[in-house]
Scaffold this active site. Sequence first.
Site, PDB file in Angstrom:
ATOM      1  N   ASP A 154       0.834  -1.213   0.000  1.00  0.00           N
ATOM      2  CA  ASP A 154       0.000   0.000   0.000  1.00  0.00           C
ATOM      3  C   ASP A 154       0.867   1.261   0.000  1.00  0.00           C
ATOM      4  OD1 ASP A 154      -1.934  -1.906   0.314  1.00  0.00           O
ATOM      5  OD2 ASP A 154      -2.687  -1.176   2.222  1.00  0.00           O
TER       6      ASP A 154
ATOM      7  N   GLU B  69     -11.684  -0.863   0.618  1.00  0.00           N
ATOM      8  CA  GLU B  69     -10.415  -0.425   1.184  1.00  0.00           C
ATOM      9  C   GLU B  69      -9.917   0.897   0.583  1.00  0.00           C
ATOM     10  OE1 GLU B  69      -7.998  -3.900   2.900  1.00  0.00           O
ATOM     11  OE2 GLU B  69      -8.126  -4.321   0.758  1.00  0.00           O
TER      12      GLU B  69
END
Length: 446
Positions: A74, A312
Amino acid sequence: MIRKNKKALTALALATSVVASGLTALSAYAEGGEQTVNWTREQASKIELNQDNTLPYTDISKLEKLAPGYHMWDTWALTDRDGNVASIKGWKVIFALTAPSDVLPGKVHDIATIRYFYSKNGKDWTLGGELFPSGSALGSRQWAGSAMMDNGKIHAFYTATGHKGEERLTYEQRLAMATGDIVADNSGVRFENWGDHRIILEPDGKHYQTKEQAQQGEGGGYAFRDPMWFKDPQTKKEYLLFEGNSGGSAADRKLKPEYVGSPEFAGQQNVPPGAVHANGNIGIAEVEGGDFSKIKMLPPLVEANYVNEELERPHIVVKDKKYYLFTDSHINKYADGLTGPDGLYGFVSDKLIGGYKPLNGSGLVLANPADNPYQAYSWLVLPNLNVVGFAHFGDLGNMSIGDVGNQTPEFQFSHFGGTLAPTVKLSIKDDRTKLEQEYEPGWIKQ
């Protein structure tokens, strides 16, 4: 996910319920006005891969590690207070979750640490090191967030997962932040003089599910993470977006007509009882007056009850006075009776609060190709519509992502990317998007 064997709702009963209710697919908490919109089963049923949304094939084995010695996944850029990619004396900065590259891919989230990188051209990145002094961050590990600079300071938002010093890993998630000084010179960028880390938001159990609520009964997930800074260009008010789950336990959750869609669609559907475990949502909180000690939790912008359990890394790009709300989700997070790819999803509205409709009719914006369905993930759309993500697992054949952990370490390492994926360019016109171009991995373009 464990499913319960109960008789599915009949199509007739559900359709009757829809008609009797008089509700549309746009629903809200009573106290939230028209704030909360449902991503419906009908909308998600329209998901399909096509030339406008399917990413080119990526050969994971040919990607070079951006950070030798580390896995990274990420990723987010340092922005200014208005959300633009920041430049500090000509330097761009990105942050990523990282773990040593000798750790098995399935274990990296257990020891995730935020590290940062800087670059003059947005292509060639230099590892700066850990963002925070070792041991200072909250949680037993840190998950994704965002970073905003203002007046020489960095305000770093992140997910504090678990608790420092715990003997066994736990998964409680809270939104946290810390503020430090930005120092930049000809040699690079560094961060100094960090203040105290603090928890700024926790789930309330009403709009956003607590860990305790999620653990009641079987199946389902739990999320309260991924704080993303956003300043509304129209009102100048400031917010944090985040990923959550609808409040309450699965046993208390009832199937509502607005979760399904139109009466015509509902009349053709049997909703499997296991779909109750899908309750993902996109949360929002207002930073009142720009004061980080005054953060007001608001009802969610989007809910995916009976549709999807994980939305997300939500974030917003404003273009042509429209609000484009993006989020990521996985193949295995869809509710029973629905299917969708690992992909970037999106919604559009004329205002920040309320009115969101799925882009492209279904919500799907970008997806991995069918023959390499796990090649990338965790996409983030930048203000110029460049999209960055990380290389995940490639060339698994008919294997599902859940099967990878049962393979040899050699297999897992050889098929895992753990670095940035090729950047891609989107175009957007009203409620339609199109994949336009692919660039070099990790390229943060002007």
